[in-house]
Scaffold this motif. Structure first.
Motif, PDB file in Angstrom:
ATOM      1  N   GLU A  40       0.832  -1.198   0.000  1.00 55.30           N
ATOM      2  CA  GLU A  40       0.000   0.000   0.000  1.00 55.30           C
ATOM      3  C   GLU A  40       0.872   1.255   0.000  1.00 55.30           C
ATOM      4  OE1 GLU A  40      -3.300   0.435  -0.360  1.00 55.30           O
ATOM      5  OE2 GLU A  40      -3.291  -1.717  -0.808  1.00 55.30           O
ATOM      6  N   ASP A  41       1.964   1.213   0.748  1.00 58.46           N
ATOM      7  CA  ASP A  41       2.890   2.351   0.757  1.00 58.46           C
ATOM      8  C   ASP A  41       3.496   2.552  -0.634  1.00 58.46           C
ATOM      9  OD1 ASP A  41       2.576   2.874   3.520  1.00 58.46           O
ATOM     10  OD2 ASP A  41       4.026   1.311   4.012  1.00 58.46           O
ATOM     11  N   LEU A  42       3.878   1.445  -1.273  1.00 58.51           N
ATOM     12  CA  LEU A  42       4.452   1.552  -2.619  1.00 58.51           C
ATOM     13  C   LEU A  42       3.417   2.068  -3.605  1.00 58.51           C
ATOM     14  CD1 LEU A  42       6.921   1.050  -4.441  1.00 58.51           C
ATOM     15  CD2 LEU A  42       6.015  -1.254  -4.867  1.00 58.51           C
ATOM     16  N   LEU A  43       2.171   1.615  -3.486  1.00 56.83           N
ATOM     17  CA  LEU A  43       1.116   2.088  -4.373  1.00 56.83           C
ATOM     18  C   LEU A  43       0.899   3.589  -4.222  1.00 56.83           C
ATOM     19  CD1 LEU A  43      -1.582  -0.744  -4.185  1.00 56.83           C
ATOM     20  CD2 LEU A  43      -0.269  -0.064  -6.200  1.00 56.83           C
ATOM     21  N   GLU A  44       1.050   4.089  -3.002  1.00 54.88           N
ATOM     22  CA  GLU A  44       0.899   5.529  -2.786  1.00 54.88           C
ATOM     23  C   GLU A  44       1.967   6.289  -3.570  1.00 54.88           C
ATOM     24  OE1 GLU A  44       0.997   8.818   0.864  1.00 54.88           O
ATOM     25  OE2 GLU A  44       0.946   6.675   1.315  1.00 54.88           O
ATOM     26  N   TYR A  45       3.198   5.764  -3.544  1.00 57.89           N
ATOM     27  CA  TYR A  45       4.261   6.379  -4.338  1.00 57.89           C
ATOM     28  C   TYR A  45       3.957   6.252  -5.829  1.00 57.89           C
ATOM     29  CZ  TYR A  45       8.677   6.607  -6.894  1.00 57.89           C
ATOM     30  OH  TYR A  45       9.642   6.897  -7.825  1.00 57.89           O
ATOM     31  N   MET A  46       3.547   5.062  -6.263  1.00 57.74           N
ATOM     32  CA  MET A  46       3.296   4.822  -7.687  1.00 57.74           C
ATOM     33  C   MET A  46       2.071   5.571  -8.203  1.00 57.74           C
ATOM     34  SD  MET A  46       4.393   0.912  -8.611  1.00 57.74           S
ATOM     35  CE  MET A  46       3.057   0.098  -7.755  1.00 57.74           C
ATOM     36  N   GLU A  47       1.192   5.974  -7.311  1.00 56.70           N
ATOM     37  CA  GLU A  47       0.063   6.799  -7.731  1.00 56.70           C
ATOM     38  C   GLU A  47       0.568   8.053  -8.430  1.00 56.70           C
ATOM     39  OE1 GLU A  47      -3.654   8.119  -8.502  1.00 56.70           O
ATOM     40  OE2 GLU A  47      -3.209   6.183  -7.574  1.00 56.70           O
ATOM     41  N   GLY A  48       1.626   8.658  -7.845  1.00 56.15           N
ATOM     42  CA  GLY A  48       2.181   9.865  -8.433  1.00 56.15           C
ATOM     43  C   GLY A  48       3.217   9.611  -9.501  1.00 56.15           C
ATOM     44  N   SER A  49       3.953   8.524  -9.366  1.00 55.18           N
ATOM     45  CA  SER A  49       5.042   8.278 -10.320  1.00 55.18           C
ATOM     46  C   SER A  49       4.590   7.501 -11.544  1.00 55.18           C
ATOM     47  CB  SER A  49       6.170   7.495  -9.627  1.00 55.18           C
ATOM     48  OG  SER A  49       5.729   6.201  -9.254  1.00 55.18           O
ATOM     49  N   ALA A  50       3.420   6.871 -11.485  1.00 54.17           N
ATOM     50  CA  ALA A  50       3.020   5.975 -12.577  1.00 54.17           C
ATOM     51  C   ALA A  50       1.554   6.109 -12.978  1.00 54.17           C
ATOM     52  CB  ALA A  50       3.319   4.528 -12.184  1.00 54.17           C
ATOM     53  N   ALA A  51       0.640   6.009 -12.005  1.00 53.23           N
ATOM     54  CA  ALA A  51      -0.787   6.031 -12.360  1.00 53.23           C
ATOM     55  C   ALA A  51      -1.167   7.331 -13.044  1.00 53.23           C
ATOM     56  CB  ALA A  51      -1.645   5.819 -11.113  1.00 53.23           C
ATOM     57  N   VAL A  52      -0.598   8.445 -12.567  1.00 48.92           N
ATOM     58  CA  VAL A  52      -0.968   9.734 -13.178  1.00 48.92           C
ATOM     59  C   VAL A  52      -0.435   9.857 -14.603  1.00 48.92           C
ATOM     60  CG1 VAL A  52      -1.088  10.908 -10.945  1.00 48.92           C
ATOM     61  CG2 VAL A  52       1.046  10.992 -12.268  1.00 48.92           C
ATOM     62  N   ILE A  53       0.618   9.107 -14.930  1.00 51.81           N
ATOM     63  CA  ILE A  53       1.101   9.139 -16.314  1.00 51.81           C
ATOM     64  C   ILE A  53       0.017   8.582 -17.235  1.00 51.81           C
ATOM     65  CG2 ILE A  53       2.938   8.481 -17.892  1.00 51.81           C
ATOM     66  CD1 ILE A  53       3.830  10.201 -15.489  1.00 51.81           C
ATOM     67  N   GLY A  54      -0.649   7.536 -16.771  1.00 57.35           N
ATOM     68  CA  GLY A  54      -1.746   6.977 -17.553  1.00 57.35           C
ATOM     69  C   GLY A  54      -2.868   7.970 -17.769  1.00 57.35           C
ATOM     70  N   THR A  55      -3.242   8.699 -16.718  1.00 56.70           N
ATOM     71  CA  THR A  55      -4.343   9.647 -16.865  1.00 56.70           C
ATOM     72  C   THR A  55      -3.912  10.903 -17.623  1.00 56.70           C
ATOM     73  OG1 THR A  55      -3.895  10.465 -14.604  1.00 56.70           O
ATOM     74  CG2 THR A  55      -5.603   8.797 -14.868  1.00 56.70           C
ATOM     75  N   MET A  56      -2.627  11.276 -17.545  1.00 55.16           N
ATOM     76  CA  MET A  56      -2.132  12.375 -18.392  1.00 55.16           C
ATOM     77  C   MET A  56      -2.234  11.995 -19.871  1.00 55.16           C
ATOM     78  SD  MET A  56       1.469  13.452 -16.619  1.00 55.16           S
ATOM     79  CE  MET A  56       1.656  13.972 -14.923  1.00 55.16           C
ATOM     80  N   MET A  57      -1.894  10.751 -20.158  1.00 58.52           N
ATOM     81  CA  MET A  57      -1.850  10.292 -21.547  1.00 58.52           C
ATOM     82  C   MET A  57      -3.229  10.143 -22.171  1.00 58.52           C
ATOM     83  SD  MET A  57       1.090   9.566 -23.068  1.00 58.52           S
ATOM     84  CE  MET A  57       0.602   8.211 -24.144  1.00 58.52           C
ATOM     85  N   LEU A  58      -4.227   9.857 -21.362  1.00 53.13           N
ATOM     86  CA  LEU A  58      -5.536   9.473 -21.891  1.00 53.13           C
ATOM     87  C   LEU A  58      -6.139  10.524 -22.833  1.00 53.13           C
ATOM     88  CD1 LEU A  58      -7.365   7.056 -21.779  1.00 53.13           C
ATOM     89  CD2 LEU A  58      -8.479   8.036 -19.760  1.00 53.13           C
ATOM     90  N   PRO A  59      -6.121  11.827 -22.486  1.00 53.09           N
ATOM     91  CA  PRO A  59      -6.689  12.800 -23.428  1.00 53.09           C
ATOM     92  C   PRO A  59      -5.924  12.877 -24.750  1.00 53.09           C
ATOM     93  CG  PRO A  59      -6.530  13.732 -21.219  1.00 53.09           C
ATOM     94  CD  PRO A  59      -5.747  12.462 -21.208  1.00 53.09           C
ATOM     95  N   ILE A  60      -4.635  12.607 -24.723  1.00 50.95           N
ATOM     96  CA  ILE A  60      -3.837  12.640 -25.952  1.00 50.95           C
ATOM     97  C   ILE A  60      -4.169  11.436 -26.829  1.00 50.95           C
ATOM     98  CG2 ILE A  60      -1.495  12.596 -26.890  1.00 50.95           C
ATOM     99  CD1 ILE A  60      -0.584  13.967 -24.288  1.00 50.95           C
ATOM    100  N   LEU A  61      -4.252  10.280 -26.204  1.00 48.07           N
ATOM    101  CA  LEU A  61      -4.578   9.078 -26.963  1.00 48.07           C
ATOM    102  C   LEU A  61      -6.007   9.123 -27.471  1.00 48.07           C
ATOM    103  CD1 LEU A  61      -2.911   6.443 -24.600  1.00 48.07           C
ATOM    104  CD2 LEU A  61      -2.029   7.283 -26.791  1.00 48.07           C
TER     105      LEU A  61
END
Length: 295
Positions: A125-146
């Protein structure tokens, strides 16, 4: 101004080509007008990561000051102030064109700050909190472009694909991260297999370490499975790109498995022949076709 903008996009593309070999190949399958915006996002995230990682010989306070200064310049650009930076004009332009959520960028920068001081994670859960900002948001940033036919339904799969890609990197790069005194595999997972950080530092793939890595590979594949339904929801012109990225990053897990989960003997990479075959197959796949990791 247009010349500066073009130069900024080109700088982002160069960073992408140099550091994101797999993703860069996939991006080449996008329509030309979309590519530069993907390069811009990659350039933004990569440059921030480079501030954190390329200055390891500097004390954390100095690296934090550099990251904060660059972040402040970015925020100034968002306020409409002129920025003297080789790549930020491209990022700011992409944000404006697609109306990207600024909270995603704030979360990303917070995770980069964590890398300056955090060297391990007690729980997943601690790692997921970090990955929320380092990884999950990359997916949501990309979505409008794709582009997508259903932004609501595609959002969670996009986040899950970010998790999948990042966890794949963490499993592949155990040895490299140890060189930076970081361990991204959660302490609770190590303990479950009787593995210590000192065991990892010995860089010998003992049976308990192989079992640990196998469990992490399986966990990453769960994220890929959760991400798969989102790709057929993308605009048809974007699907070949993301099918390729999905298969090639997932293929890294196959290479780790083929090495009997020894992540110390070599850095797992997908052979060029398979990379080319995946790209061609993705281009020939009918849009809307379900995607899954290769068997």
């Amino acid at each position: 101004m247009e010349t500066d903008l073009a130069a900024a996009y080109e700088r982002c593309r160069e960073l992408h080509r140099e550091h994101g070999r797999t993703y860069y190949l996939a991006t080449r399958l996008l329509p030309a007008w979309k590519r530069r915006h993907v390069h811009a996002l990659y350039g933004f995230t990569r440059f921030a990561d480079e501030i954190v990682d390329r200055t390891e010989d500097q004390p954390p306070a100095q690296r934090a000051a550099e990251l904060n200064a660059w972040s402040s310049l970015f925020l100034a650009g968002l306020r409409g102030e002129p920025v003297d930076d080789p790549l930020l004009p491209a990022v700011l332009h992409t944000i404006a064109v697609f109306g990207l959520d600024l909270e995603d960028f704030e979360k990303f920068l917070r995770s980069m700050e964590m890398d300056l001081t955090v060297t391990g994670y007690p729980t997943y859960e601690d790692l997921l909190e970090y990955m929320e900002g380092s990884a999950a948001v990359i997916g949501t940033m990309m979505l409008p472009i794709l582009g997508t036919s259903d932004p609501v339904a595609a959002r969670e799969p996009a986040r899950q694909l970010g998790f999948a890609f990042q966890l794949t990197n963490f499993v592949r790069d155990v040895a490299e991260d140890l060189d930076r005194d970081r361990v991204y595999l959660p302490e609770e997972h190590l303990a479950a297999f009787g593995v210590t950080v000192d065991d990892l530092r010995a860089r010998v793939a003992t049976p308990p370490i192989r079992a640990l890595i196998k469990a992490e590979v399986d966990r990453a594949r769960e994220h890929y499975a959760a991400a798969a339904p989102g790709i057929p929801l993308l605009e048809p012109a974007s699907q070949a790109c993301m099918r390729t990225a999905f298969q090639l990053y997932g293929g890294i897990l196959d290479e780790i498995e083929a090495a009997d989960y020894d992540v110390f003997v070599r850095r797992a990479t997908v052979p060029n022949r398979r990379r080319a075959a995946v790209a061609v197959r993705s281009l020939l796949t009918w849009p809307g076709t379900p995607v899954q990791l290769a068997a």
